[in-house]
Design a protein around this motif. Structure first.
Motif, short mmCIF file in Angstrom:
data_model
loop_
_atom_site.label_atom_id
_atom_site.label_comp_id
_atom_site.label_asym_id
_atom_site.label_seq_id
_atom_site.Cartn_x
_atom_site.Cartn_y
_atom_site.Cartn_z
N GLY A 1 -40.98 -4.95 -88.79
CA GLY A 1 -40.60 -3.55 -88.88
C GLY A 1 -41.53 -2.62 -88.15
N GLY A 2 -42.71 -3.11 -87.78
CA GLY A 2 -43.70 -2.27 -87.11
C GLY A 2 -44.00 -2.74 -85.69
N THR A 3 -45.29 -2.74 -85.34
CA THR A 3 -45.71 -3.06 -83.98
C THR A 3 -46.75 -4.17 -84.01
OG1 THR A 3 -45.34 -0.78 -83.26
CG2 THR A 3 -46.75 -2.15 -81.86
N LEU A 4 -46.58 -5.15 -83.13
CA LEU A 4 -47.56 -6.23 -82.96
C LEU A 4 -48.21 -6.08 -81.61
CD1 LEU A 4 -48.96 -8.88 -83.73
CD2 LEU A 4 -46.96 -10.11 -82.87
N PHE A 5 -49.53 -5.93 -81.61
CA PHE A 5 -50.30 -5.78 -80.37
C PHE A 5 -51.03 -7.09 -80.08
CE2 PHE A 5 -54.48 -4.45 -78.44
CZ PHE A 5 -53.96 -4.22 -77.17
N GLU B 1 -56.28 -1.00 -76.77
CA GLU B 1 -55.75 -0.99 -78.14
C GLU B 1 -55.47 0.42 -78.61
OE1 GLU B 1 -56.92 -2.46 -82.67
OE2 GLU B 1 -57.80 -3.50 -80.94
N LEU B 2 -56.28 1.39 -78.20
CA LEU B 2 -56.03 2.78 -78.57
C LEU B 2 -54.70 3.26 -77.99
CD1 LEU B 2 -59.55 4.40 -78.11
CD2 LEU B 2 -58.41 3.78 -80.24
N VAL B 3 -54.39 2.83 -76.77
CA VAL B 3 -53.11 3.19 -76.17
C VAL B 3 -51.96 2.58 -76.96
CG1 VAL B 3 -51.67 2.94 -74.09
CG2 VAL B 3 -54.10 3.48 -73.86
N ALA B 4 -52.12 1.31 -77.34
CA ALA B 4 -51.08 0.65 -78.13
C ALA B 4 -50.89 1.36 -79.48
CB ALA B 4 -51.44 -0.81 -78.34
N ARG B 5 -51.98 1.74 -80.11
CA ARG B 5 -51.88 2.45 -81.38
C ARG B 5 -51.20 3.81 -81.21
NH1 ARG B 5 -54.56 0.66 -85.83
NH2 ARG B 5 -56.01 -1.09 -85.54
N ALA C 1 -44.10 4.40 -89.56
CA ALA C 1 -44.24 4.25 -91.02
C ALA C 1 -44.57 2.82 -91.42
CB ALA C 1 -42.95 4.71 -91.71
N LYS C 2 -44.37 1.88 -90.50
CA LYS C 2 -44.67 0.47 -90.76
C LYS C 2 -46.03 0.09 -90.16
CE LYS C 2 -40.72 -0.47 -92.80
NZ LYS C 2 -40.63 -0.95 -94.19
N ARG C 3 -46.40 -1.18 -90.31
CA ARG C 3 -47.74 -1.61 -89.94
C ARG C 3 -47.93 -1.76 -88.43
NH1 ARG C 3 -50.35 -6.53 -92.98
NH2 ARG C 3 -52.05 -5.77 -91.64
N PHE C 4 -49.16 -1.50 -88.00
CA PHE C 4 -49.62 -1.84 -86.66
C PHE C 4 -50.59 -3.00 -86.83
CE2 PHE C 4 -52.83 -1.72 -83.35
CZ PHE C 4 -52.09 -1.55 -82.19
N VAL C 5 -50.26 -4.15 -86.24
CA VAL C 5 -51.08 -5.35 -86.39
C VAL C 5 -51.59 -5.77 -85.01
CG1 VAL C 5 -51.13 -7.75 -87.15
CG2 VAL C 5 -49.72 -6.09 -88.39
N ALA C 6 -52.89 -5.97 -84.91
CA ALA C 6 -53.50 -6.35 -83.63
C ALA C 6 -54.07 -7.76 -83.72
CB ALA C 6 -54.60 -5.37 -83.24
N LEU C 7 -53.84 -8.55 -82.67
CA LEU C 7 -54.40 -9.89 -82.58
C LEU C 7 -55.03 -10.06 -81.21
CD1 LEU C 7 -54.71 -12.75 -83.86
CD2 LEU C 7 -52.62 -13.39 -82.64
N HIS C 8 -56.32 -10.40 -81.19
CA HIS C 8 -57.04 -10.62 -79.93
C HIS C 8 -56.95 -12.11 -79.61
CE1 HIS C 8 -58.77 -6.53 -79.73
NE2 HIS C 8 -58.62 -6.61 -81.04
N CYS C 9 -56.03 -12.44 -78.74
CA CYS C 9 -55.70 -13.85 -78.47
C CYS C 9 -56.90 -14.65 -77.97
CB CYS C 9 -54.55 -13.93 -77.47
SG CYS C 9 -53.04 -13.07 -78.01
N ARG D 1 -53.12 10.72 -81.33
CA ARG D 1 -52.85 11.64 -80.25
C ARG D 1 -53.95 12.67 -80.14
NH1 ARG D 1 -49.02 13.93 -77.06
NH2 ARG D 1 -49.48 16.07 -76.55
N LEU D 2 -54.36 13.22 -81.27
CA LEU D 2 -55.37 14.26 -81.24
C LEU D 2 -56.68 13.73 -80.66
CD1 LEU D 2 -56.15 17.15 -82.01
CD2 LEU D 2 -56.95 16.25 -84.20
N ASP D 3 -57.07 12.52 -81.07
CA ASP D 3 -58.32 11.95 -80.58
C ASP D 3 -58.31 11.86 -79.07
OD1 ASP D 3 -59.82 9.02 -79.99
OD2 ASP D 3 -60.88 10.46 -81.22
N SER D 4 -57.26 11.27 -78.49
CA SER D 4 -57.21 11.11 -77.04
C SER D 4 -57.02 12.45 -76.35
CB SER D 4 -56.08 10.15 -76.64
OG SER D 4 -54.81 10.67 -77.02
N LEU D 5 -56.31 13.36 -77.01
CA LEU D 5 -56.06 14.67 -76.40
C LEU D 5 -57.35 15.44 -76.23
CD1 LEU D 5 -53.95 16.88 -75.59
CD2 LEU D 5 -54.09 17.65 -77.95
N LEU D 6 -58.17 15.50 -77.28
CA LEU D 6 -59.38 16.29 -77.22
C LEU D 6 -60.46 15.63 -76.36
CD1 LEU D 6 -59.72 17.57 -80.88
CD2 LEU D 6 -58.77 18.74 -78.91
#
Length: 391
Positions: A163-167, A105-109, A119-127, A65-70
């Motif tokens: 338990g987390g997010t799959l992008f 991907e930054l938006v998804a994160r 608290a769980k993993r964020f996993v990204a896959l570039h199809c 959030r801070l990165d995109s905010l600033l």
């Protein structure tokens, strides 16, 4: 005098920080109301020159959030952040649309970091980067011996993101046969590895992204309609860089500091002008590469036009004459109007700053603008308030 706001996370740390800044001659204010600070920054209503967060308040804000905010303060990015705030806590399927390099991907994160699954993993896959023969294994996993080279079990990204997010980036590049299997996993919340004989329950929030029009792909038979509606519950549009050029000075400064350290160089007015006239087809990713390029080639504290990549200097607009022509050749009306408007805006800012003798507050009052927006215009045109105080 620079007006500094210190956001308190750890009282001892922030008090010491404020004392040091005050001793250096800055006008310092301390607050522990982080939410109010973020809301005022999002609305463009802040009247501080610098916002400083200690380690504890940085953790409270969240790095994404801070990165995109600033870095982004344009109206387009404020709308994006507002949508993120509303959607982060809702466990719904989200489709992110935007051009390559725009920051999908930054938006998804950011959605993951602000949501209940952080608290769980964020996993990204570039199809689009996975060969068709291996995409099933990447998505759903495989068991040992399932195919040549499968020397051990592999969980797959659905299990990794449990338990987390799959992008899933570039979702439109998936083969139709894999789309059918993906749809089943989304419907049943069960995954069967390649070569396996049983399913495993999975619970992952799926966020997909695309740089193609999936509606058209559905009409052409290249994308399954049922999968499209499964993913298309909420759509987020990431604006291209050319539609948020107000953010260009802040983004450039951010990347220069990232690649140049604390003593990072700044951009000269002619460099910033060339960058503002460029179309940025590669979006924010191209901008970061350009700033890394310029950081490597510059020879002073200021990066000039000559240190920018040739694609930018060739692609920026040539000087425009009063009749709207460039180098003697007529331009399209819309482009001529844009350049004329930018030239007028810069002349107006120079004149107003001269009348205000370099005082940003007084110049903003004369222009009937709030100080934050006026300062942003100065940055956009590469104007330094200190040069007017010396006149």
């Amino acid at each position: 005098m620079t007006k500094v706001l210190v956001v308190e996370g750890d009282p001892q740390v922030s008090t010491a920080l404020a004392r040091t800044l005050g001793d250096d001659g800055h006008d310092v204010e301390i607050t522990d109301d982080l939410r109010s600070v973020l809301e005022r920054l999002d609305a463009g209503q802040a009247d501080w020159d610098v916002v400083v967060l200690d380690a504890a308040s940085l953790k409270m804000a969240g790095a994404g959030r801070l990165d995109s905010l600033l870095v982004g303060s344009s109206s387009a990015m404020r709308r994006m952040r507002s949508a993120l705030e509303r959607l982060a806590g809702q466990d719904v399927s989200i489709l992110i649309e935007g051009e390559r390099g725009s920051g999908k991907e930054l938006v998804a994160r950011a959605l993951h970091d602000r949501g209940p699954r952080r608290a769980k993993r964020f996993v990204a896959l570039h199809c689009g980067a996975i060969p068709a023969a291996l995409i099933d294994s990447e998505l759903f996993g495989h068991v040992k011996g399932a195919f040549t080279g499968a020397t051990g079990d592999r969980p797959g990204v659905f299990v990794e993101a449990d338990g987390g997010t799959l992008f899933l980036d570039e979702i439109g590049d998936l083969p139709l046969v894999v789309q059918a299997r993906l749809l089943r996993v989304l419907q049943e919340s069960e995954v069967r590895p390649v070569g396996g004989g049983s399913e495993r329950k999975v619970d992952a929030r799926v966020i997909a992204a695309t740089d193609v029009d999936l509606t058209t792909a559905v009409e052409q038979g290249k994308f399954r309609e049922d999968l499209f509606y499964r993913l298309n519950v909420v759509v987020l549009q990431v604006p291209p860089l050319r539609d948020r050029l107000d953010d260009l000075p802040l983004l450039a400064a951010h990347f220069l500091k990232k690649h140049g350290g604390e003593k990072a160089p700044s951009l000269s007015p002619d460099a910033l002008e060339a960058m503002s006239s460029y179309a940025w087809p590669g979006n924010v990713r191209e901008l970061e590469n350009a700033m890394e390029h310029a950081s490597a080639l510059h020879h002073s504290d200021v990066i000039g036009h000559e240190s920018l990549p040739a694609t930018i200097t060739r692609g920026s607009a040539p000087p425009t004459h009063s009749d709207g022509s460039a180098n003697g050749h007529p331009q399209p009306l819309t482009e001529a109007k844009r350049q004329a408007g930018a030239a007028f805006e810069k002349r107006y800012l120079v004149s107003t700053m001269e009348r205000a003798k370099g005082s940003v507050s007084e110049a903003a009052r004369l222009a009937v603008l709030d100080r934050t927006n006026f300062r942003r215009l100065l940055q956009r045109h590469g104007l330094d308030a200190m040069t007017f105080k010396a006149q």
